[in-house]
Scaffold this active site. Sequence first.
Site, PDB file in Angstrom:
ATOM      1  N   ARG A 167      40.638  45.834  39.784  1.00  0.00           N
ATOM      2  CA  ARG A 167      41.488  44.712  39.384  1.00  0.00           C
ATOM      3  C   ARG A 167      41.037  43.421  40.056  1.00  0.00           C
ATOM      4  O   ARG A 167      40.795  42.411  39.399  1.00  0.00           O
ATOM      5  CB  ARG A 167      42.948  45.032  39.735  1.00  0.00           C
ATOM      6  CG  ARG A 167      43.971  44.172  39.003  1.00  0.00           C
ATOM      7  CD  ARG A 167      44.277  42.859  39.669  1.00  0.00           C
ATOM      8  NE  ARG A 167      44.718  43.011  41.047  1.00  0.00           N
ATOM      9  CZ  ARG A 167      44.896  41.997  41.868  1.00  0.00           C
ATOM     10  NH1 ARG A 167      44.602  40.756  41.477  1.00  0.00           N
ATOM     11  NH2 ARG A 167      45.280  42.196  43.112  1.00  0.00           N
ATOM     12  N   HIS A 181      46.670  43.787  53.931  1.00  0.00           N
ATOM     13  CA  HIS A 181      45.811  43.393  52.813  1.00  0.00           C
ATOM     14  C   HIS A 181      44.853  42.356  53.386  1.00  0.00           C
ATOM     15  O   HIS A 181      45.232  41.209  53.636  1.00  0.00           O
ATOM     16  CB  HIS A 181      46.665  42.805  51.682  1.00  0.00           C
ATOM     17  CG  HIS A 181      45.867  42.330  50.517  1.00  0.00           C
ATOM     18  ND1 HIS A 181      45.683  43.085  49.379  1.00  0.00           N
ATOM     19  CD2 HIS A 181      45.197  41.176  50.295  1.00  0.00           C
ATOM     20  CE1 HIS A 181      44.950  42.428  48.501  1.00  0.00           C
ATOM     21  NE2 HIS A 181      44.633  41.258  49.043  1.00  0.00           N
ATOM     22  N   HIS A 227      41.201  40.142  53.689  1.00  0.00           N
ATOM     23  CA  HIS A 227      40.057  39.521  53.035  1.00  0.00           C
ATOM     24  C   HIS A 227      38.963  39.281  54.083  1.00  0.00           C
ATOM     25  O   HIS A 227      39.249  39.227  55.282  1.00  0.00           O
ATOM     26  CB  HIS A 227      40.453  38.204  52.377  1.00  0.00           C
ATOM     27  CG  HIS A 227      41.251  38.374  51.126  1.00  0.00           C
ATOM     28  ND1 HIS A 227      41.179  37.494  50.068  1.00  0.00           N
ATOM     29  CD2 HIS A 227      42.141  39.323  50.740  1.00  0.00           C
ATOM     30  CE1 HIS A 227      41.990  37.887  49.098  1.00  0.00           C
ATOM     31  NE2 HIS A 227      42.585  39.003  49.496  1.00  0.00           N
ATOM     32  N   CYS A 275      40.357  35.441  46.655  1.00  0.00           N
ATOM     33  CA  CYS A 275      41.441  34.554  46.234  1.00  0.00           C
ATOM     34  C   CYS A 275      40.844  33.209  45.807  1.00  0.00           C
ATOM     35  O   CYS A 275      40.101  32.587  46.565  1.00  0.00           O
ATOM     36  CB  CYS A 275      42.423  34.336  47.389  1.00  0.00           C
ATOM     37  SG  CYS A 275      43.681  33.101  47.027  1.00  0.00           S
ATOM     38  N   ASN A 314      37.280  40.611  49.246  1.00  0.00           N
ATOM     39  CA  ASN A 314      38.192  41.402  50.070  1.00  0.00           C
ATOM     40  C   ASN A 314      37.398  42.222  51.083  1.00  0.00           C
ATOM     41  O   ASN A 314      36.193  42.411  50.948  1.00  0.00           O
ATOM     42  CB  ASN A 314      39.005  42.349  49.185  1.00  0.00           C
ATOM     43  CG  ASN A 314      40.003  41.609  48.329  1.00  0.00           C
ATOM     44  OD1 ASN A 314      39.834  40.443  48.014  1.00  0.00           O
ATOM     45  ND2 ASN A 314      41.049  42.300  47.934  1.00  0.00           N
TER      46      ASN A 314
END
Length: 318
Positions: free
Chosen positions: A17, A218, A220, A251, A264
Amino acid sequence: MSGDLPKRIEIHEEGPREGFQFEREIFPLADRVAFVDALTETGLRHIQVASFVSPKAVPQMADAEAFFAAIRKKPGVRHTGLWLNEAGFGRALQCSGIDLVGSLYLYTTDAFSRRNNGCTAAEMRQRQEGWIDRYDALGIEIEAVYVMTVFGCALQGEVPTSALDENLDWIARQFSEKGRNLPAIYLADTVGWAVPTIIENRIGRVRERFPAARVGLHLHDTRGTGIANFLAALRMGVDLYDSSVAGLGGCPFAGHSHGAAAGNVCTEDMVYMAHEMGIETGIDLDLLIEAARMAERIIGRPLAGRLMHSGLPRRMTD
């Protein structure tokens, strides 16, 4: 307490995704399906496949329903999706091959919330109350609450701990004070500003408020600190992580000058470190490296993963 390494960690893979959505090119469905099928065989238990968003705004995800329908299912592996509004959720409800998981999304800054959702952080919290009602009505368990831009915001600057505290207060009102099961609380380094010291500080803040909560990260790797942040979290006993194979994704609002720097934290690099530290993942690292190299072939340029290029140490392959 620092130094208490988990015996096993759980990794949620977001490469399909995050990666394909972040790229400008729309890649053939057959290639994307083959990639997800390869990931499904690695031992990963949770793979985020696609998002249900506006096809006009994000044409890379326009065929999300066909994507889910084509992937090969395997017992014990969940293939999940992302939606941001009722229209996207409605599509997900009608989609075959998807595993529906309830997640909530909170923000620490108004600027980032407005850019992503068209509302302030406080308004976003209010919207999430509606999502709690929707999930309850359908019997969908809320498994995670994400707090975005916890470690810094490229649109608004430094994020004080008070901004995290406002979201923790909301979580307490919606869950603890109502006798609901507390979901995992994910802290998101949305724009890749975090370093180990602030990782430790923010994890500590959550645990002060919710000693029994499961904390997730999460991460990055926008500025090269992703794996160091992973290590800092491991040393605090964190056992739940989002990541992307080959370092895919990122992002668009991270404030970097080059798109290739946005990825990421890399799944196979994390798994390698965990295994070398004696931490179990349940993942076949050789198969994961093969999947990372497949992603690089599909996208057609060198990707950010280190292990996929260096390979495993010879002593591990003899």
